[in-house]
Design a protein around this motif. Sequence first.
Motif, short mmCIF file in Angstrom:
data_model
loop_
_atom_site.label_atom_id
_atom_site.label_comp_id
_atom_site.label_asym_id
_atom_site.label_seq_id
_atom_site.Cartn_x
_atom_site.Cartn_y
_atom_site.Cartn_z
N SER A 54 9.08 57.19 0.40
CA SER A 54 10.05 56.11 0.39
C SER A 54 11.49 56.58 0.24
O SER A 54 12.41 55.83 0.52
N SER A 55 11.69 57.80 -0.22
CA SER A 55 13.07 58.27 -0.38
C SER A 55 13.58 58.80 0.94
O SER A 55 12.81 59.11 1.84
N GLY A 56 14.89 58.96 1.03
CA GLY A 56 15.47 59.47 2.25
C GLY A 56 15.51 60.97 2.32
O GLY A 56 15.98 61.53 3.31
N THR A 57 14.99 61.63 1.29
CA THR A 57 14.99 63.09 1.30
C THR A 57 13.91 63.59 2.23
O THR A 57 13.03 62.85 2.66
N THR A 58 13.95 64.86 2.53
CA THR A 58 12.96 65.47 3.41
C THR A 58 11.71 65.89 2.65
O THR A 58 10.69 66.17 3.25
N SER A 59 11.80 65.94 1.33
CA SER A 59 10.64 66.34 0.55
C SER A 59 10.05 65.10 -0.09
O SER A 59 10.45 63.98 0.20
N GLY A 60 9.08 65.27 -0.98
CA GLY A 60 8.46 64.16 -1.67
C GLY A 60 7.54 64.70 -2.74
O GLY A 60 7.20 65.88 -2.75
N THR A 61 7.18 63.83 -3.64
CA THR A 61 6.25 64.23 -4.69
C THR A 61 4.84 64.29 -4.09
O THR A 61 4.42 63.36 -3.40
N THR A 62 4.15 65.38 -4.36
CA THR A 62 2.83 65.57 -3.77
C THR A 62 1.73 65.58 -4.82
O THR A 62 1.97 65.87 -6.00
N TYR A 63 0.54 65.28 -4.35
CA TYR A 63 -0.67 65.33 -5.18
C TYR A 63 -1.79 65.91 -4.33
O TYR A 63 -1.90 65.59 -3.14
N TYR A 64 -2.62 66.75 -4.95
CA TYR A 64 -3.78 67.31 -4.27
C TYR A 64 -5.01 67.20 -5.17
O TYR A 64 -4.92 67.42 -6.38
N VAL A 65 -6.13 66.92 -4.57
CA VAL A 65 -7.38 66.99 -5.31
C VAL A 65 -7.66 68.46 -5.61
O VAL A 65 -7.27 69.36 -4.83
N ASP A 66 -8.30 68.74 -6.71
CA ASP A 66 -8.48 70.13 -7.16
C ASP A 66 -9.16 71.00 -6.10
O ASP A 66 -8.82 72.18 -5.96
N SER A 67 -10.08 70.44 -5.36
CA SER A 67 -10.87 71.25 -4.43
C SER A 67 -10.05 71.80 -3.26
O SER A 67 -10.53 72.70 -2.55
N VAL A 68 -8.84 71.27 -3.03
CA VAL A 68 -8.04 71.75 -1.90
C VAL A 68 -6.75 72.43 -2.35
O VAL A 68 -6.00 72.94 -1.51
N LYS A 69 -6.47 72.44 -3.63
CA LYS A 69 -5.24 73.06 -4.12
C LYS A 69 -5.18 74.53 -3.71
O LYS A 69 -6.16 75.27 -3.83
N GLY A 70 -4.02 74.93 -3.21
CA GLY A 70 -3.85 76.30 -2.77
C GLY A 70 -4.29 76.54 -1.34
O GLY A 70 -4.02 77.60 -0.77
#
Length: 120
Positions: A54-70
């Motif tokens: 929703s922000s106008g920035t190019t980044s954003g807050t992310t979330y990952y399920v543990d099984s796919v982190k990294g």
Amino acid sequence: QVQLVESGGGLVQPGGSLRLSCAASVSIVRINNMGWYRQAPGQQRELVARITTSSGTTSGTTYYVDSVKGRFTISRDNAENTVSLQMNSLKPEDTAVYYCKAVTTARNYWGRGTQVTVSS
């Protein structure tokens, strides 16, 4: 009304990579957040990764399920109105139909899904 179209699925060997894209019919900055879910046969649909848009920035807050982190990385492209999921080091257990979801103030929207199969 938001329409979502996923692309990029396919068959890949274990250890390989795929990049999924979700194209939205509206500017993604009008959407609160977007995420990728997956559903394997006989399993419940689960959240894989999510990013705020929703922000106008190019980044954003992310979330990952543990099984796919990294291994997986979610990103956004405001100019193209897309959210992508880069999937590396794929495992057979990543096999599923992957769905894109958009969360707005009014309601949630889903894409039709794209099949990802990890097999040798």
